[in-house]
Motif scaffolding. Sequence first.
Motif, PDB file in Angstrom:
ATOM      1  N   GLU A 151     -12.384  12.184   8.552  1.00 53.27           N
ATOM      2  CA  GLU A 151     -13.070  11.246   9.448  1.00 53.27           C
ATOM      3  C   GLU A 151     -13.983  10.278   8.689  1.00 53.27           C
ATOM      4  O   GLU A 151     -14.127   9.118   9.073  1.00 53.27           O
ATOM      5  N   ARG A 152     -14.580  10.740   7.600  1.00 50.53           N
ATOM      6  CA  ARG A 152     -15.469   9.868   6.817  1.00 50.53           C
ATOM      7  C   ARG A 152     -14.711   8.654   6.286  1.00 50.53           C
ATOM      8  O   ARG A 152     -15.199   7.524   6.343  1.00 50.53           O
ATOM      9  N   CYS A 184       0.845  -1.191   0.000  1.00 46.39           N
ATOM     10  CA  CYS A 184       0.000   0.000   0.000  1.00 46.39           C
ATOM     11  C   CYS A 184       0.882   1.243   0.000  1.00 46.39           C
ATOM     12  O   CYS A 184       1.848   1.326   0.760  1.00 46.39           O
ATOM     13  N   ASN A 185       0.525   2.211  -0.820  1.00 45.58           N
ATOM     14  CA  ASN A 185       1.259   3.468  -0.864  1.00 45.58           C
ATOM     15  C   ASN A 185       0.771   4.376   0.271  1.00 45.58           C
ATOM     16  O   ASN A 185      -0.411   4.717   0.331  1.00 45.58           O
ATOM     17  N   ILE A 186       1.672   4.757   1.156  1.00 42.95           N
ATOM     18  CA  ILE A 186       1.325   5.595   2.303  1.00 42.95           C
ATOM     19  C   ILE A 186       0.771   6.940   1.849  1.00 42.95           C
ATOM     20  O   ILE A 186      -0.154   7.479   2.465  1.00 42.95           O
ATOM     21  N   PHE A 235       2.524  11.947  13.879  1.00 39.74           N
ATOM     22  CA  PHE A 235       3.537  12.188  12.852  1.00 39.74           C
ATOM     23  C   PHE A 235       3.657  11.037  11.862  1.00 39.74           C
ATOM     24  O   PHE A 235       4.227  11.198  10.782  1.00 39.74           O
ATOM     25  N   THR A 236       3.124   9.869  12.240  1.00 39.78           N
ATOM     26  CA  THR A 236       3.193   8.704  11.353  1.00 39.78           C
ATOM     27  C   THR A 236       1.818   8.061  11.175  1.00 39.78           C
ATOM     28  O   THR A 236       1.720   6.875  10.873  1.00 39.78           O
ATOM     29  N   LYS A 237       0.766   8.847  11.363  1.00 44.69           N
ATOM     30  CA  LYS A 237      -0.601   8.319  11.287  1.00 44.69           C
ATOM     31  C   LYS A 237      -0.869   7.636   9.946  1.00 44.69           C
ATOM     32  O   LYS A 237      -1.399   6.517   9.916  1.00 44.69           O
ATOM     33  N   ASN A 266      -3.468  11.042   1.254  1.00 43.43           N
ATOM     34  CA  ASN A 266      -4.375  11.802   0.390  1.00 43.43           C
ATOM     35  C   ASN A 266      -5.842  11.560   0.753  1.00 43.43           C
ATOM     36  O   ASN A 266      -6.647  12.495   0.750  1.00 43.43           O
ATOM     37  N   SER A 267      -6.183  10.331   1.082  1.00 43.11           N
ATOM     38  CA  SER A 267      -7.557  10.022   1.497  1.00 43.11           C
ATOM     39  C   SER A 267      -7.885  10.677   2.831  1.00 43.11           C
ATOM     40  O   SER A 267      -8.994  11.173   3.024  1.00 43.11           O
ATOM     41  N   LEU A 268      -6.914  10.685   3.752  1.00 46.73           N
ATOM     42  CA  LEU A 268      -7.118  11.359   5.035  1.00 46.73           C
ATOM     43  C   LEU A 268      -7.324  12.855   4.817  1.00 46.73           C
ATOM     44  O   LEU A 268      -8.211  13.463   5.420  1.00 46.73           O
TER      45      LEU A 268
END
Length: 138
Positions: A24-25, A10-12, A44-46, A17-19
């Motif tokens: 929250e959705r 998975c690309n972090i 910092f690494t969420k 980008n989704s976050l």
Amino acid sequence: MIIGLGSDLCNIERIQNSLDRFGERFEQRVFTETERAKGNRRPFTKAGTLAKRFAAKEAFSKAVGTGFKAGVFMKDIGVVNAPSGKPTLALTGGAKARLDAMTPAGHVAHIHITLTDDHPWAQAFVVIEALPAPATGS
């Protein structure tokens, strides 16, 4: 015996980008409360923390042979950690039902999982092993 094997990369940045876009959705739709709490404890690494868990969900769906259909949903697959820190999966709903259905009679499923990340990638491997059920004595 091994009854399932799955992996995912998975690309972090994709998770970040989704976050950023959905906030929250996105988190509510994909991650369990435990996973969201773990990510929030790592500001910092969420994205990396959640990307590993996203990869684990994908890897499990491949290991059970369904992908995200046949009643298997992302939120039914949760990464949890033992007190030692070792990860495993907590399954509910369709994910648990699928695992139960593919586990041979007289056996118990045991899930092995490994997670890693090295920006910009997060990776997970899932191995599902069927072990003979313990004998019950009186």
